[in-house]
Design a protein around this motif. Structure first.
Motif: not given
Length: 324
Positions: A218-219, A234-236, A245-248, A265-267
């Motif tokens: 997913t980009v 896929d999302f901006s 978005y990653v969490g949801r 940081n998100v990882a």
């Protein structure tokens, strides 16, 4: 790990997926000192999403994108604010906290977007387009903000543009952000030709290659990327929107088309997601280190000041944004 304290070990446990064990003892001393200095000086550290994990997750008190940092800066009760980010962010924190000491650990932490436009440029735009409101991205100097009607971030740009209730606006300085917002609204947008040196380097071909090399990925693309890159994604959205978005959505495999440290940081918060990392570093963000954050607190450097004649007008542009 035996050479560091229990407090440092607990902090390392949070970032162990993105910082190798051999590196942590190098960071631990500064982390310990910074935590003590914050208490001694009644200081808080605001860190942007592009800061490295040992800063973002181990010493920062408030983290987020430009909009989040601006909002949260207004609620800070500490005597000292250290801005772990670039200079325009430190200026924004000072605008919203005129009576507090705001420190930037390295004065060379600038921004290609902020450098792309001057107050004189804005005044010339007003002459060329009389009566057209000027929406200025927060990635600008206080002097440029002072010449503007209202500020915006990548996260609220569309809302700001449409809230003005006019058929046409000038949006500066990021040309690609302006073009990407223009594709989402009926408001005509006149753009400036500034670019982010990190995001302008991404290309549609790079995304296609990533999809070929990592099937099912997913980009997610930042709106400072060229429109053709956003079209391939896929999302901006802003860095905060990408993190949300990653969490949801919990994609099994994801790539964030933005600055390198964002993925790290998100990882940390999503161990079940595989992050593919196309690494474009922001050289300005990377000027901020644990070492110079520590020195900033120890030596009270570098104090951010803004000319009073500029500060009032710039603050108004930021406050108008925050009111939306």
């Amino acid at each position: 790990m035996t050479t560091v304290s229990a407090r440092s070990v607990a902090l390392y446990d949070r970032v162990k997926r993105v910082i190798p064990p051999i590196e942590w003892p190098v960071f631990a001393g500064d982390v310990e000192a910074i935590l003590d200095l914050k208490r001694q000086r009644n200081a808080v550290i605001l860190a942007h999403n592009y800061q490295t994990p040992e800063i973002f997750h181990c010493v920062a008190d408030i983290v987020g994108d430009s909009l989040a940092l601006a909002r949260k800066a207004m609620t800070v009760e500490a005597d000292v604010i250290v801005l772990a980010g670039v200079h325009f962010m430190a200026e924004t924190a000072k605008l919203l906290n005129p009576d507090k000491t705001v420190l930037i650990p390295d004065t060379r932490a600038g921004c290609s977007l902020a450098d792309s436009i001057t107050p004189e440029d804005v005044r010339l735009l007003r002459q060329r387009y009389p009566g057209v409101p000027i929406v200025t991205y927060v990635n600008t100097s206080a002097a440029v903000k002072a010449e503007s009607d209202i500020c915006c971030t990548s996260g609220n740009a569309k809302a700001v543009v449409e809230a003005l209730g006019v058929p046409q606006v000038i949006m500066l300085p990021d040309e690609y952000l302006a073009q990407n917002i223009a594709a989402q609204t009926a408001v005509k947008i006149i753009a400036w030709k500034g670019h982010c040196e990190v995001h302008e380097r991404f290309s549609p071909a790079e995304i296609r290659q990533l999809r070929e090399d990592h099937p099912g990925v997913t980009v997610l693309a930042h709106p400072e990327c060229p429109p053709e890159v956003v079209a391939e994604a896929d999302f901006s959205g802003s860095t905060a929107a990408m993190s949300d978005y990653v969490g949801r959505q919990k994609p099994a495999r994801v790539v964030l088309m933005t600055e390198c440290s964002m993925s790290d940081n998100v990882a940390v918060d999503h161990p079940d997601v595989e992050f593919i990392r196309p690494c474009n570093l922001c050289p300005h963000m990377k000027r901020i280190t644990l070492g110079n954050i520590r020195e900033a607190l120890e030596q009270n450097r570098h104090v951010v000041t803004i000319d009073a004649g500029i500060a009032g007008r710039a603050r108004l542009a930021v406050e108008r944004m925050l009111a939306i």
